[in-house]
Design an enzyme around this catalytic site. Structure first.
Site, PDB file in Angstrom:
ATOM      1  CG  HIS A 341     -13.803 -12.728  17.542  1.00  0.00           C
ATOM      2  ND1 HIS A 341     -14.053 -14.137  17.947  1.00  0.00           N
ATOM      3  CD2 HIS A 341     -13.377 -12.067  18.358  1.00  0.00           C
ATOM      4  CE1 HIS A 341     -13.769 -14.035  19.301  1.00  0.00           C
ATOM      5  NE2 HIS A 341     -13.323 -12.880  19.685  1.00  0.00           N
ATOM      6  CB  CYS A 342     -12.659 -16.186  12.352  1.00  0.00           C
ATOM      7  SG  CYS A 342     -14.271 -16.565  12.579  1.00  0.00           S
ATOM      8  CB  VAL A 343      -8.532 -13.359  10.578  1.00  0.00           C
ATOM      9  CG1 VAL A 343      -9.216 -14.109   9.751  1.00  0.00           C
ATOM     10  CG2 VAL A 343      -9.077 -12.100  10.971  1.00  0.00           C
TER      11      VAL A 343
END
Length: 356
Positions: A341-343
């Site tokens: 999700h962060c990327v």
């Protein structure tokens, strides 16, 4: 393309709002890993895991991939060779990058009916922890590539710090939003007003904190996620001696008392944290299964070669009817402090808004 400042009519005033992640996507935006020092010597393994992630997403929807230079572009093309057999294209863009956490450095898209725009927040690498000048330019690049009139905001705000349910409710953490290194002096009420005018939120809910040694200061997307308008999945620790145990239990108790716009309680589902403690170059790592990414017909869930990997997939699959829940390795990516999700940053379906 026109730029709108805080003194212009806000997105909310013009009828725009942030859609939930499960709304239909036109594409997913990512950046290609490039700096071995930032990955503590794990760049080759990180790139291998990124290639699996990109190929998987491209099986379901188009991918827009930022590469910061010739070496990155060549490496991405080499590792993704054969990906042209996927049903959807992978388009590479040359754009200067400091790092790959596009959930935070990228734009937040807003829609109005069939129209698409974005909000360009200021990014300062989670309170000045890393270099960020190039990453802070990513939203402008995306706006230009898509031909979007959009809003430029002076406030620092990271996409990983906010969850929305698509029905007017947002969820965040005090440990992140209320740090003095982001927007000094802003209160919970200030954020509620800001997010109403920029993203259309009518109610902002607050949890206390996130995972131990999370350099984002406790982003919500590492612990607690909306999976539909009325259901929240939240991380819990098995070991009562673990530093995360009490924090996650307090979050769980708080979530059980929260309600939607109609005063109805949410369904709260527990999601285990990985069983094993992972250590990295700078101490404990924050692995979590809550950092999944929801796309068109799929959900990708990070896996860490951990005893709880299978249990996490089994807990999530019933929550996503009609979507394929896929576990992919993230043991190398987590060395950088985040996961899928962060990327990623989803681009909702919509026609480019040219301004009023």
């Amino acid at each position: 393309m026109p730029h709108f400042s805080p003194t212009d009519p806000t997105p909310h005033a013009l009828g725009f709002a942030m859609p939930p992640e499960w709304a239909p996507h036109a594409a997913t935006w990512l950046g290609w890993p490039a700096d071995d020092e930032l990955w503590f010597g794990h760049l080759t393994g990180v790139r291998d895991e990124f290639a699996q992630l990109v190929r998987t997403i491209a099986h379901f929807e188009p991918v827009q991939l930022l590469v910061r230079g010739e070496e990155s572009e060549l490496d991405a093309r080499t590792r993704l060779s054969g990906a042209d057999v996927t049903p959807f294209p992978i388009t590479l863009h040359r754009q200067a990058l400091d790092d790959v956490w596009l959930r935070d450095s990228g734009p937040i898209f807003v829609t109005r009916g069939k129209q698409l725009s974005l909000v360009n927040w200021r990014f300062n690498a989670w309170g000045g922890k890393f270099e960020y000048e190039h990453d802070n330019q990513v939203p402008e690049y995306v706006a230009g590539a898509l031909g979007l009139a959009h809003w430029d905001r002076p406030e620092v705000l990271e996409g990983g710090g906010l969850e929305v349910n698509g029905a007017g409710v947002g969820l965040t953490t005090r440990s992140c939003f209320l740090t003095d290194t982001r927007n000094p002096g802003m209160t919970e009420a200030d954020y509620a007003a800001l997010l109403k005018e920029t993203l259309g939120l009518k109610k902002l809910l607050w949890l206390g904190g996130g995972l131990e040694n999370d350099h984002t200061d406790g982003h919500i997307d590492t612990i607690t996620r909306f999976v539909n308008e009325s259901t929240i999945v939240t991380s819990v620790a098995d070991d009562s001696q673990d530093a995360n145990f009490a924090v996650m239990q307090r979050n769980l108790a708080a979530l059980r008392e929260m309600t939607d716009l109609d005063g109805q309680p949410f369904r709260v589902v527990e999601l285990p944290l990985p069983a094993a403690r992972l250590e990295g170059a700078e101490g404990r790592l924050p692995p979590t299964y809550a950092n999944f990414y929801i796309g068109n017909g799929f959900v990708v869930v990070p896996q860490y070669h951990d005893a709880n990997d299978k249990a996490a997939l089994e807990a999530l699959r019933p929550l996503f009817p009609g979507r394929e829940v896929i576990g992919l390795p993230s043991r190398q990516i987590i060395e950088g402090g985040g996961s899928f999700h962060c990327v990623t940053q989803q681009q909702p379906v919509g026609e480019a808004w040219q301004g009023e």
